[in-house]
Design a protein around this motif. Sequence first.
Motif, PDB file in Angstrom:
ATOM      1  N   TYR A  11       0.837  -1.210   0.000  1.00  0.00           N
ATOM      2  CA  TYR A  11       0.000   0.000   0.000  1.00  0.00           C
ATOM      3  C   TYR A  11       0.870   1.257   0.000  1.00  0.00           C
ATOM      4  O   TYR A  11       0.634   2.179  -0.772  1.00  0.00           O
ATOM      5  CB  TYR A  11      -0.905  -0.033   1.229  1.00  0.00           C
ATOM      6  CG  TYR A  11      -1.800   1.165   1.369  1.00  0.00           C
ATOM      7  CD1 TYR A  11      -2.906   1.323   0.555  1.00  0.00           C
ATOM      8  CD2 TYR A  11      -1.543   2.142   2.321  1.00  0.00           C
ATOM      9  CE1 TYR A  11      -3.740   2.409   0.677  1.00  0.00           C
ATOM     10  CE2 TYR A  11      -2.367   3.235   2.446  1.00  0.00           C
ATOM     11  CZ  TYR A  11      -3.469   3.353   1.632  1.00  0.00           C
ATOM     12  OH  TYR A  11      -4.288   4.445   1.760  1.00  0.00           O
ATOM     13  N   PHE A  12       1.878   1.292   0.851  1.00  0.00           N
ATOM     14  CA  PHE A  12       2.739   2.477   0.933  1.00  0.00           C
ATOM     15  C   PHE A  12       3.719   2.559  -0.233  1.00  0.00           C
ATOM     16  O   PHE A  12       4.241   3.622  -0.521  1.00  0.00           O
ATOM     17  CB  PHE A  12       3.485   2.505   2.273  1.00  0.00           C
ATOM     18  CG  PHE A  12       2.573   2.791   3.428  1.00  0.00           C
ATOM     19  CD1 PHE A  12       1.867   3.988   3.484  1.00  0.00           C
ATOM     20  CD2 PHE A  12       2.407   1.885   4.453  1.00  0.00           C
ATOM     21  CE1 PHE A  12       1.020   4.270   4.535  1.00  0.00           C
ATOM     22  CE2 PHE A  12       1.565   2.146   5.504  1.00  0.00           C
ATOM     23  CZ  PHE A  12       0.861   3.341   5.546  1.00  0.00           C
ATOM     24  N   SER A  14       2.898   2.254  -3.307  1.00  0.00           N
ATOM     25  CA  SER A  14       2.242   3.075  -4.332  1.00  0.00           C
ATOM     26  C   SER A  14       2.368   4.554  -3.996  1.00  0.00           C
ATOM     27  O   SER A  14       2.517   5.392  -4.880  1.00  0.00           O
ATOM     28  CB  SER A  14       0.779   2.672  -4.472  1.00  0.00           C
ATOM     29  OG  SER A  14       0.082   2.891  -3.264  1.00  0.00           O
ATOM     30  N   TYR A  15       2.309   4.894  -2.713  1.00  0.00           N
ATOM     31  CA  TYR A  15       2.514   6.288  -2.320  1.00  0.00           C
ATOM     32  C   TYR A  15       3.950   6.737  -2.545  1.00  0.00           C
ATOM     33  O   TYR A  15       4.207   7.885  -2.872  1.00  0.00           O
ATOM     34  CB  TYR A  15       2.135   6.512  -0.856  1.00  0.00           C
ATOM     35  CG  TYR A  15       0.663   6.705  -0.656  1.00  0.00           C
ATOM     36  CD1 TYR A  15       0.015   7.822  -1.174  1.00  0.00           C
ATOM     37  CD2 TYR A  15      -0.076   5.784   0.052  1.00  0.00           C
ATOM     38  CE1 TYR A  15      -1.341   8.007  -1.002  1.00  0.00           C
ATOM     39  CE2 TYR A  15      -1.434   5.958   0.237  1.00  0.00           C
ATOM     40  CZ  TYR A  15      -2.055   7.073  -0.285  1.00  0.00           C
ATOM     41  OH  TYR A  15      -3.391   7.259  -0.110  1.00  0.00           O
ATOM     42  N   SER A  16       4.899   5.841  -2.371  1.00  0.00           N
ATOM     43  CA  SER A  16       6.296   6.216  -2.618  1.00  0.00           C
ATOM     44  C   SER A  16       6.522   6.507  -4.099  1.00  0.00           C
ATOM     45  O   SER A  16       7.318   7.379  -4.443  1.00  0.00           O
ATOM     46  CB  SER A  16       7.240   5.121  -2.118  1.00  0.00           C
ATOM     47  OG  SER A  16       7.048   3.939  -2.863  1.00  0.00           O
ATOM     48  N   THR A  17       5.819   5.813  -4.967  1.00  0.00           N
ATOM     49  CA  THR A  17       5.921   6.095  -6.401  1.00  0.00           C
ATOM     50  C   THR A  17       5.408   7.495  -6.709  1.00  0.00           C
ATOM     51  O   THR A  17       6.035   8.251  -7.454  1.00  0.00           O
ATOM     52  CB  THR A  17       5.121   5.046  -7.204  1.00  0.00           C
ATOM     53  OG1 THR A  17       5.593   3.752  -6.865  1.00  0.00           O
ATOM     54  CG2 THR A  17       5.258   5.287  -8.682  1.00  0.00           C
ATOM     55  N   VAL A  18       4.269   7.857  -6.126  1.00  0.00           N
ATOM     56  CA  VAL A  18       3.716   9.196  -6.329  1.00  0.00           C
ATOM     57  C   VAL A  18       4.649  10.253  -5.740  1.00  0.00           C
ATOM     58  O   VAL A  18       4.898  11.294  -6.351  1.00  0.00           O
ATOM     59  CB  VAL A  18       2.302   9.292  -5.706  1.00  0.00           C
ATOM     60  CG1 VAL A  18       1.793  10.724  -5.722  1.00  0.00           C
ATOM     61  CG2 VAL A  18       1.346   8.380  -6.422  1.00  0.00           C
ATOM     62  N   GLY A  19       5.193   9.983  -4.558  1.00  0.00           N
ATOM     63  CA  GLY A  19       6.125  10.920  -3.940  1.00  0.00           C
ATOM     64  C   GLY A  19       7.387  11.113  -4.760  1.00  0.00           C
ATOM     65  O   GLY A  19       7.893  12.229  -4.901  1.00  0.00           O
TER      66      GLY A  19
END
Length: 130
Positions: A11-12, A14-19
């Motif tokens: 889950y996190f 995917s957020y690291s990719t956006v970040g």
Amino acid sequence: MQEPTVLAAGYFASYSTVGLLALVGVLFVAVAFGANRLLRPMVPTPEKLLTYECGVDPVGEGWAHTQVRYYVYAFLYVIFAVDSIFLFPWATVFAAPAFGAATLVEMFVFLGFLAIGLLYAWKKGVLSWM
């Protein structure tokens, strides 16, 4: 069944990719502005510092008085434009079988807030032209 730590890691991730993408975008803009500042010729002259207005030389100090009520009219227009943008999709979805009384109540609450705002503007005399 997977462990919760494995699920949280995915889950996190995917957020690291956006970040990471946001960081690359910020760095790209920073490098572009830095290169522009370093490479551009900088020769300020009085003519370059003047305000350009369609080829006409500026006269006066450039300060003009504007009636505040025009901004209020523009603000009221934006409020009701947003209202209409919200009402049309709601009207098309309202007929679907999954939506019922709850959707109708939500819309009446939204319209109630808009009506209170309009009533407030009318009581304050904002809606009069003179």
